[in-house]
Scaffold this motif. Sequence first.
Motif, mmCIF file in Angstrom:
data_model
loop_
_atom_site.group_PDB
_atom_site.id
_atom_site.type_symbol
_atom_site.label_atom_id
_atom_site.label_comp_id
_atom_site.label_asym_id
_atom_site.label_seq_id
_atom_site.Cartn_x
_atom_site.Cartn_y
_atom_site.Cartn_z
ATOM 1 N N ARG A 112 0.840 -1.208 0.000
ATOM 2 C CA ARG A 112 0.000 0.000 0.000
ATOM 3 C C ARG A 112 0.871 1.252 0.000
ATOM 4 O O ARG A 112 0.588 2.216 -0.704
ATOM 5 C CB ARG A 112 -0.948 0.005 1.209
ATOM 6 N N TRP A 113 1.939 1.234 0.789
ATOM 7 C CA TRP A 113 2.854 2.374 0.857
ATOM 8 C C TRP A 113 3.495 2.613 -0.514
ATOM 9 O O TRP A 113 3.590 3.749 -0.971
ATOM 10 C CB TRP A 113 3.917 2.098 1.923
ATOM 11 N N LEU A 114 3.929 1.544 -1.165
ATOM 12 C CA LEU A 114 4.537 1.675 -2.495
ATOM 13 C C LEU A 114 3.555 2.229 -3.525
ATOM 14 O O LEU A 114 3.951 2.935 -4.449
ATOM 15 C CB LEU A 114 5.078 0.324 -2.972
ATOM 16 N N ALA A 115 2.277 1.914 -3.361
ATOM 17 C CA ALA A 115 1.264 2.348 -4.324
ATOM 18 C C ALA A 115 0.941 3.842 -4.203
ATOM 19 O O ALA A 115 0.314 4.404 -5.103
ATOM 20 C CB ALA A 115 -0.015 1.533 -4.134
ATOM 21 N N GLN A 116 1.389 4.485 -3.151
ATOM 22 C CA GLN A 116 1.091 5.903 -2.927
ATOM 23 C C GLN A 116 2.180 6.809 -3.490
ATOM 24 O O GLN A 116 3.368 6.479 -3.445
ATOM 25 C CB GLN A 116 0.952 6.193 -1.427
ATOM 26 N N ASN A 117 1.770 7.957 -4.014
ATOM 27 C CA ASN A 117 2.677 9.055 -4.378
ATOM 28 C C ASN A 117 3.802 8.658 -5.339
ATOM 29 O O ASN A 117 4.892 9.218 -5.270
ATOM 30 C CB ASN A 117 3.289 9.686 -3.120
ATOM 31 N N GLY A 118 3.567 7.703 -6.211
ATOM 32 C CA GLY A 118 4.572 7.332 -7.205
ATOM 33 C C GLY A 118 5.775 6.599 -6.645
ATOM 34 O O GLY A 118 6.811 6.513 -7.302
ATOM 35 N N ARG A 119 5.666 6.049 -5.429
ATOM 36 C CA ARG A 119 6.814 5.377 -4.811
ATOM 37 C C ARG A 119 7.237 4.131 -5.579
ATOM 38 O O ARG A 119 8.432 3.852 -5.692
ATOM 39 C CB ARG A 119 6.508 5.026 -3.370
ATOM 40 N N ALA A 120 6.285 3.365 -6.090
ATOM 41 C CA ALA A 120 6.647 2.140 -6.828
ATOM 42 C C ALA A 120 7.474 2.495 -8.062
ATOM 43 O O ALA A 120 8.484 1.845 -8.343
ATOM 44 C CB ALA A 120 5.401 1.350 -7.213
ATOM 45 N N ALA A 121 7.069 3.525 -8.785
ATOM 46 C CA ALA A 121 7.828 3.941 -9.972
ATOM 47 C C ALA A 121 9.214 4.442 -9.570
ATOM 48 O O ALA A 121 10.210 4.140 -10.248
ATOM 49 C CB ALA A 121 7.063 5.021 -10.736
ATOM 50 N N ALA A 122 9.299 5.190 -8.466
ATOM 51 C CA ALA A 122 10.598 5.677 -7.994
ATOM 52 C C ALA A 122 11.493 4.512 -7.581
ATOM 53 O O ALA A 122 12.684 4.480 -7.903
ATOM 54 C CB ALA A 122 10.407 6.651 -6.829
ATOM 55 N N TYR A 123 10.922 3.529 -6.880
ATOM 56 C CA TYR A 123 11.681 2.347 -6.465
ATOM 57 C C TYR A 123 12.173 1.577 -7.690
ATOM 58 O O TYR A 123 13.346 1.208 -7.778
ATOM 59 C CB TYR A 123 10.808 1.457 -5.580
ATOM 60 N N ASP A 124 11.284 1.360 -8.646
ATOM 61 C CA ASP A 124 11.661 0.628 -9.859
ATOM 62 C C ASP A 124 12.723 1.366 -10.664
ATOM 63 O O ASP A 124 13.573 0.740 -11.297
ATOM 64 C CB ASP A 124 10.436 0.361 -10.727
ATOM 65 N N ALA A 125 12.694 2.703 -10.629
ATOM 66 C CA ALA A 125 13.699 3.486 -11.352
ATOM 67 C C ALA A 125 15.062 3.402 -10.663
ATOM 68 O O ALA A 125 16.099 3.374 -11.335
ATOM 69 C CB ALA A 125 13.253 4.942 -11.465
ATOM 70 N N CYS A 126 15.071 3.350 -9.346
ATOM 71 C CA CYS A 126 16.333 3.309 -8.602
ATOM 72 C C CYS A 126 16.941 1.913 -8.530
ATOM 73 O O CYS A 126 18.143 1.745 -8.714
ATOM 74 C CB CYS A 126 16.130 3.834 -7.177
ATOM 75 N N VAL A 127 16.128 0.933 -8.248
ATOM 76 C CA VAL A 127 16.642 -0.412 -7.977
ATOM 77 C C VAL A 127 16.923 -1.135 -9.291
ATOM 78 O O VAL A 127 16.032 -1.353 -10.100
ATOM 79 C CB VAL A 127 15.664 -1.204 -7.090
ATOM 80 N N GLN A 128 18.186 -1.504 -9.452
ATOM 81 C CA GLN A 128 18.636 -2.160 -10.671
ATOM 82 C C GLN A 128 18.658 -3.675 -10.557
ATOM 83 O O GLN A 128 18.737 -4.370 -11.566
ATOM 84 C CB GLN A 128 20.033 -1.657 -11.041
ATOM 85 N N GLY A 129 18.603 -4.202 -9.332
ATOM 86 C CA GLY A 129 18.609 -5.650 -9.148
ATOM 87 C C GLY A 129 18.496 -6.009 -7.686
ATOM 88 O O GLY A 129 18.763 -5.188 -6.810
ATOM 89 N N HIS A 130 18.070 -7.241 -7.436
ATOM 90 C CA HIS A 130 17.918 -7.766 -6.084
ATOM 91 C C HIS A 130 18.762 -9.020 -5.936
ATOM 92 O O HIS A 130 18.881 -9.807 -6.871
ATOM 93 C CB HIS A 130 16.459 -8.175 -5.813
ATOM 94 N N CYS A 131 19.313 -9.217 -4.759
ATOM 95 C CA CYS A 131 19.990 -10.460 -4.408
ATOM 96 C C CYS A 131 19.450 -10.878 -3.049
ATOM 97 O O CYS A 131 19.421 -10.071 -2.121
ATOM 98 C CB CYS A 131 21.493 -10.252 -4.351
ATOM 99 N N LEU A 132 19.007 -12.101 -2.925
ATOM 100 C CA LEU A 132 18.434 -12.603 -1.685
ATOM 101 C C LEU A 132 19.265 -13.758 -1.160
ATOM 102 O O LEU A 132 19.591 -14.675 -1.920
ATOM 103 C CB LEU A 132 16.999 -13.092 -1.908
#
Length: 154
Positions: A112-132
Amino acid sequence: MRPRLSGSSIMASDERPASSVARDEAVGQREYLIAPRDVDGASGWVETRPDYPLPRMCIVARRGRLTNAAVGEFLQFLDDALALQAPMTVLWDVSSEPGGFPSMEQFRTVNRWLAQNGRAAAYDACVQGHCLFVKQRLRRLGIRTMASIARPPQ
């Protein structure tokens, strides 16, 4: 439709590289863009190192229960990381047992937090990859399920 985890990896904890968070021999070479923050069940920071092409956001689960208050603090940490407006990778170390891991309700809070105020788009623009880094098989299954719901583009 967004691609699914094409640039991500899920590793068992015994597959960690020697330079992982657990055996950090480059402490003197690290520069924090966001200093370590500890909350119930997890720690997080954003760092740069000379041998990394991009800054790295590190999120490390620790023993203990991940509380709702800790999730709120984590969201503030993510907000601060997004404010950097810099490309970065994300290291998720959820290998500790039993370690902090979000409940489905906490996961929905983050979504829900990511869905507000364009955060998901900002996160997707910044994050280039994940390692778990994951040790428990059931936890890997849970992460794959959450990833299939979130469908990150990385």
